[in-house]
Design a protein around this motif. Structure first.
Motif, PDB file in Angstrom:
ATOM      1  N   LEU A 124      18.868  -3.957   0.372  1.00  0.00           N
ATOM      2  CA  LEU A 124      18.008  -3.433   1.433  1.00  0.00           C
ATOM      3  C   LEU A 124      16.813  -2.753   0.787  1.00  0.00           C
ATOM      4  CD1 LEU A 124      20.414  -1.731   4.021  1.00  0.00           C
ATOM      5  CD2 LEU A 124      19.052  -3.791   4.389  1.00  0.00           C
ATOM      6  N   ASN A 125      15.615  -3.015   1.278  1.00  0.00           N
ATOM      7  CA  ASN A 125      14.414  -2.378   0.760  1.00  0.00           C
ATOM      8  C   ASN A 125      14.032  -1.186   1.623  1.00  0.00           C
ATOM      9  OD1 ASN A 125      14.334  -4.457  -1.130  1.00  0.00           O
ATOM     10  ND2 ASN A 125      13.089  -5.744   0.202  1.00  0.00           N
ATOM     11  N   ILE A 126      13.374  -0.192   1.003  1.00  0.00           N
ATOM     12  CA  ILE A 126      13.050   1.051   1.695  1.00  0.00           C
ATOM     13  C   ILE A 126      11.546   1.274   1.708  1.00  0.00           C
ATOM     14  CG2 ILE A 126      13.396   3.545   1.732  1.00  0.00           C
ATOM     15  CD1 ILE A 126      15.993   3.114   0.229  1.00  0.00           C
ATOM     16  N   ASP A 127      11.014   1.599   2.863  1.00  0.00           N
ATOM     17  CA  ASP A 127       9.601   1.967   3.013  1.00  0.00           C
ATOM     18  C   ASP A 127       9.498   3.481   2.854  1.00  0.00           C
ATOM     19  OD1 ASP A 127       7.033   2.649   3.934  1.00  0.00           O
ATOM     20  OD2 ASP A 127       6.953   0.891   5.225  1.00  0.00           O
ATOM     21  N   GLY A 128       9.037   3.927   1.685  1.00  0.00           N
ATOM     22  CA  GLY A 128       8.962   5.349   1.395  1.00  0.00           C
ATOM     23  C   GLY A 128       8.020   6.102   2.308  1.00  0.00           C
ATOM     24  N   GLU A 129       6.967   5.437   2.773  1.00  0.00           N
ATOM     25  CA  GLU A 129       6.008   6.081   3.666  1.00  0.00           C
ATOM     26  C   GLU A 129       6.683   6.479   4.985  1.00  0.00           C
ATOM     27  OE1 GLU A 129       1.227   5.476   4.313  1.00  0.00           O
ATOM     28  OE2 GLU A 129       2.498   3.743   3.848  1.00  0.00           O
ATOM     29  N   ARG A 130       7.541   5.617   5.507  1.00  0.00           N
ATOM     30  CA  ARG A 130       8.262   5.924   6.744  1.00  0.00           C
ATOM     31  C   ARG A 130       9.274   7.048   6.529  1.00  0.00           C
ATOM     32  NH1 ARG A 130       7.843   2.732  11.124  1.00  0.00           N
ATOM     33  NH2 ARG A 130       6.596   0.823  10.922  1.00  0.00           N
ATOM     34  N   VAL A 131       9.913   7.064   5.357  1.00  0.00           N
ATOM     35  CA  VAL A 131      10.854   8.135   5.049  1.00  0.00           C
ATOM     36  C   VAL A 131      10.136   9.486   5.009  1.00  0.00           C
ATOM     37  CG1 VAL A 131      12.424   9.056   3.311  1.00  0.00           C
ATOM     38  CG2 VAL A 131      12.434   6.608   3.812  1.00  0.00           C
ATOM     39  N   MET A 132       8.960   9.531   4.357  1.00  0.00           N
ATOM     40  CA  MET A 132       8.199  10.778   4.269  1.00  0.00           C
ATOM     41  C   MET A 132       7.727  11.238   5.642  1.00  0.00           C
ATOM     42  SD  MET A 132       8.489  11.580   1.186  1.00  0.00           S
ATOM     43  CE  MET A 132       7.429  13.028   1.230  1.00  0.00           C
ATOM     44  N   ASP A 133       7.333  10.289   6.488  1.00  0.00           N
ATOM     45  CA  ASP A 133       6.922  10.650   7.853  1.00  0.00           C
ATOM     46  C   ASP A 133       8.076  11.285   8.612  1.00  0.00           C
ATOM     47  OD1 ASP A 133       4.379   9.723   7.447  1.00  0.00           O
ATOM     48  OD2 ASP A 133       4.719   7.764   8.370  1.00  0.00           O
ATOM     49  N   ALA A 134       9.273  10.736   8.432  1.00  0.00           N
ATOM     50  CA  ALA A 134      10.453  11.282   9.114  1.00  0.00           C
ATOM     51  C   ALA A 134      10.783  12.682   8.602  1.00  0.00           C
ATOM     52  CB  ALA A 134      11.640  10.350   8.912  1.00  0.00           C
ATOM     53  N   LEU A 135      10.636  12.892   7.288  1.00  0.00           N
ATOM     54  CA  LEU A 135      10.919  14.209   6.711  1.00  0.00           C
ATOM     55  C   LEU A 135       9.930  15.261   7.216  1.00  0.00           C
ATOM     56  CD1 LEU A 135      11.806  13.304   3.011  1.00  0.00           C
ATOM     57  CD2 LEU A 135      13.347  14.127   4.794  1.00  0.00           C
ATOM     58  N   LYS A 136       8.670  14.859   7.384  1.00  0.00           N
ATOM     59  CA  LYS A 136       7.670  15.800   7.886  1.00  0.00           C
ATOM     60  C   LYS A 136       8.023  16.286   9.289  1.00  0.00           C
ATOM     61  CE  LYS A 136       3.772  13.967   5.214  1.00  0.00           C
ATOM     62  NZ  LYS A 136       2.491  13.215   5.266  1.00  0.00           N
ATOM     63  N   SER A 169      17.415  -3.229  -4.601  1.00  0.00           N
ATOM     64  CA  SER A 169      16.739  -2.572  -3.483  1.00  0.00           C
ATOM     65  C   SER A 169      15.385  -2.066  -3.949  1.00  0.00           C
ATOM     66  CB  SER A 169      17.597  -1.401  -2.979  1.00  0.00           C
ATOM     67  OG  SER A 169      16.881  -0.583  -2.079  1.00  0.00           O
ATOM     68  N   LEU A 170      14.310  -2.521  -3.320  1.00  0.00           N
ATOM     69  CA  LEU A 170      12.960  -2.104  -3.674  1.00  0.00           C
ATOM     70  C   LEU A 170      12.584  -0.847  -2.893  1.00  0.00           C
ATOM     71  CD1 LEU A 170      11.093  -5.537  -3.529  1.00  0.00           C
ATOM     72  CD2 LEU A 170      12.394  -4.552  -5.414  1.00  0.00           C
ATOM     73  N   ILE A 171      11.713  -0.032  -3.492  1.00  0.00           N
ATOM     74  CA  ILE A 171      11.155   1.119  -2.800  1.00  0.00           C
ATOM     75  C   ILE A 171       9.646   0.926  -2.735  1.00  0.00           C
ATOM     76  CG2 ILE A 171      10.844   3.616  -2.790  1.00  0.00           C
ATOM     77  CD1 ILE A 171      13.427   3.875  -4.319  1.00  0.00           C
ATOM     78  N   ARG A 172       9.103   0.880  -1.523  1.00  0.00           N
ATOM     79  CA  ARG A 172       7.674   0.622  -1.324  1.00  0.00           C
ATOM     80  C   ARG A 172       7.000   1.864  -0.760  1.00  0.00           C
ATOM     81  NH1 ARG A 172       6.741  -3.773   3.095  1.00  0.00           N
ATOM     82  NH2 ARG A 172       7.207  -2.029   4.477  1.00  0.00           N
ATOM     83  N   TYR A 173       5.768   2.097  -1.230  1.00  0.00           N
ATOM     84  CA  TYR A 173       4.942   3.156  -0.639  1.00  0.00           C
ATOM     85  C   TYR A 173       3.522   2.598  -0.539  1.00  0.00           C
ATOM     86  CZ  TYR A 173       3.433   7.798   0.722  1.00  0.00           C
ATOM     87  OH  TYR A 173       2.948   8.866   1.443  1.00  0.00           O
ATOM     88  N   GLY A 174       3.140   2.156   0.683  1.00  0.00           N
ATOM     89  CA  GLY A 174       1.850   1.486   0.843  1.00  0.00           C
ATOM     90  C   GLY A 174       1.852   0.202   0.030  1.00  0.00           C
ATOM     91  N   PRO A 175       0.819  -0.027  -0.798  1.00  0.00           N
ATOM     92  CA  PRO A 175       0.764  -1.257  -1.604  1.00  0.00           C
ATOM     93  C   PRO A 175       1.571  -1.168  -2.895  1.00  0.00           C
ATOM     94  CG  PRO A 175      -1.215   0.017  -1.955  1.00  0.00           C
ATOM     95  CD  PRO A 175      -0.412   0.765  -0.917  1.00  0.00           C
ATOM     96  N   TYR A 176       2.109   0.022  -3.195  1.00  0.00           N
ATOM     97  CA  TYR A 176       2.793   0.230  -4.460  1.00  0.00           C
ATOM     98  C   TYR A 176       4.291   0.002  -4.295  1.00  0.00           C
ATOM     99  CZ  TYR A 176      -1.677   2.485  -5.193  1.00  0.00           C
ATOM    100  OH  TYR A 176      -3.013   2.725  -5.252  1.00  0.00           O
ATOM    101  N   VAL A 177       4.901  -0.668  -5.267  1.00  0.00           N
ATOM    102  CA  VAL A 177       6.313  -1.015  -5.195  1.00  0.00           C
ATOM    103  C   VAL A 177       7.011  -0.592  -6.480  1.00  0.00           C
ATOM    104  CG1 VAL A 177       7.992  -2.881  -4.985  1.00  0.00           C
ATOM    105  CG2 VAL A 177       5.853  -2.998  -3.701  1.00  0.00           C
ATOM    106  N   LEU A 178       8.131   0.080  -6.328  1.00  0.00           N
ATOM    107  CA  LEU A 178       8.967   0.417  -7.471  1.00  0.00           C
ATOM    108  C   LEU A 178      10.007  -0.685  -7.593  1.00  0.00           C
ATOM    109  CD1 LEU A 178       9.505   2.421  -9.688  1.00  0.00           C
ATOM    110  CD2 LEU A 178      10.944   3.716  -8.117  1.00  0.00           C
ATOM    111  N   LEU A 179       9.792  -1.570  -8.554  1.00  0.00           N
ATOM    112  CA  LEU A 179      10.618  -2.759  -8.722  1.00  0.00           C
ATOM    113  C   LEU A 179      11.758  -2.451  -9.688  1.00  0.00           C
ATOM    114  CD1 LEU A 179      10.815  -5.792  -7.986  1.00  0.00           C
ATOM    115  CD2 LEU A 179       9.421  -6.250 -10.010  1.00  0.00           C
TER     116      LEU A 179
END
Length: 285
Positions: free
Chosen positions: A61-73, A92-102
């Motif tokens: 499962l991949n995770i959108d870090g931007e959505r996680v941060m929005d939820a934390l705020k 499992s990839l972690i994405r934040y905008g165009p950047y991906v932690l592969l």
């Protein structure tokens, strides 16, 4: 002790989970309790949480870090998260905008405002430490596959790269990238330079060795930078190739994508000999 089992489907429009096919907003789950302990499974067995050891396991499962941060705020940020939590990810990839932690696998430990992250891709490894607002990211001699996804730039290929970045979240970051070998290609400034060289037949000597249409072959390099908001300041650029050395400094506006960079090129001895009989060109170089 009392036991309970609950199964169902959850509609989650703001879900941070996604696959190659898109965002996963339909969440099938199974929730079971035994006294004070809670176990949760979702998406089959791809996500599993146990309150016994405060561990969340994520697989394919991949995770959108931007959505996680929005939820934390919305719940007050990480300041309210006093309970320990360990997240273990596999494929499992972690994405934040165009950047991906592969990564092939990663582990994230949360303890109040302290965060520790470690991810591996083959033999490559990246670590992140965060304490309050202070953050430190380090990757030692990683390959270009992890680097490209991490910095959203594929102009550096092959070779090994060490990244060291420190700063405060939402403020200033300083760091450096150390380059060992590899090729620099498909960069506008470099392509324009090659186009200029190829208009003067006498300068074709540049094409051998290491300075050609295929790219600029690197022996080593070092880039020192500072990031504040959308402004990336390149304090120092030093790229040593087989046939020449490129040095410079400048700024990049990440929002407007405007570059203001000054570069100097010093040619190797064989290059100087090749153009020495052209006084004007030799003087300019």
């Amino acid at each position: 002790k009392d036991r309970m089992r609950l199964a169902g489907d959850l509609k989650w429009p703001a879900s941070p989970f996604y696959t190659k096919k898109g965002k996963l907003t339909d969440v099938p789950f199974v929730l079971s309790t035994a006294g004070d302990y809670v176990k949760l499974q979702a998406f089959g067995d791809r996500l599993a949480y146990s309150s016994g050891n405060h561990t969340l396991r994520i697989r394919t499962l991949n995770i959108d870090g931007e959505r996680v941060m929005d939820a934390l705020k919305k719940i007050g940020g990480t300041d309210r998260m006093q309970q320990k939590l360990t997240i273990k990810g596999e494929k499992s990839l972690i994405r934040y905008g165009p950047y991906v932690l592969l990564t092939d696998a990663y582990r994230l430990d949360l303890d109040g405002q302290k965060l520790s992250f470690s991810g591996i891709l083959g033999k490559d490894r990246i670590t992140l430490k965060k304490n309050g607002r202070k953050v430190h990211i380090k990757a030692n001699r990683i390959g270009d596959r992890m680097l490209h996804a991490l910095i959203h730039f594929d102009g550096l290929q092959e070779g090994k790269y060490t990244l060291n970045l420190k700063g405060e979240v939402g403020r200033d970051y300083t760091g450096e990238i150390i380059i060992e070998g590899g090729v620099l290609r498909d960069v506008k400034a470099y392509n324009d330079l090659i186009a200029m060289i190829n208009t003067v037949p006498a300068l074709m000597a540049f094409s051998s060795p290491g300075f050609s249409r295929k790219g600029f072959e690197l022996k080593r390099g070092r880039i020192v930078f500072r990031l504040k908001g959308d402004l990336l300041t390149l304090t120092s650029i030093l790229l040593e190739g087989k046939s020449s050395t490129v040095a410079g400094r400048g700024t990049v506006n990440l929002k407007s994508r405007k570059l203001d960079i000054v570069l100097g090129i010093r040619t190797a001895r064989e290059m100087g000999k090749a153009v020495g009989h052209i006084p004007v060109v030799g003087y300019i170089l």
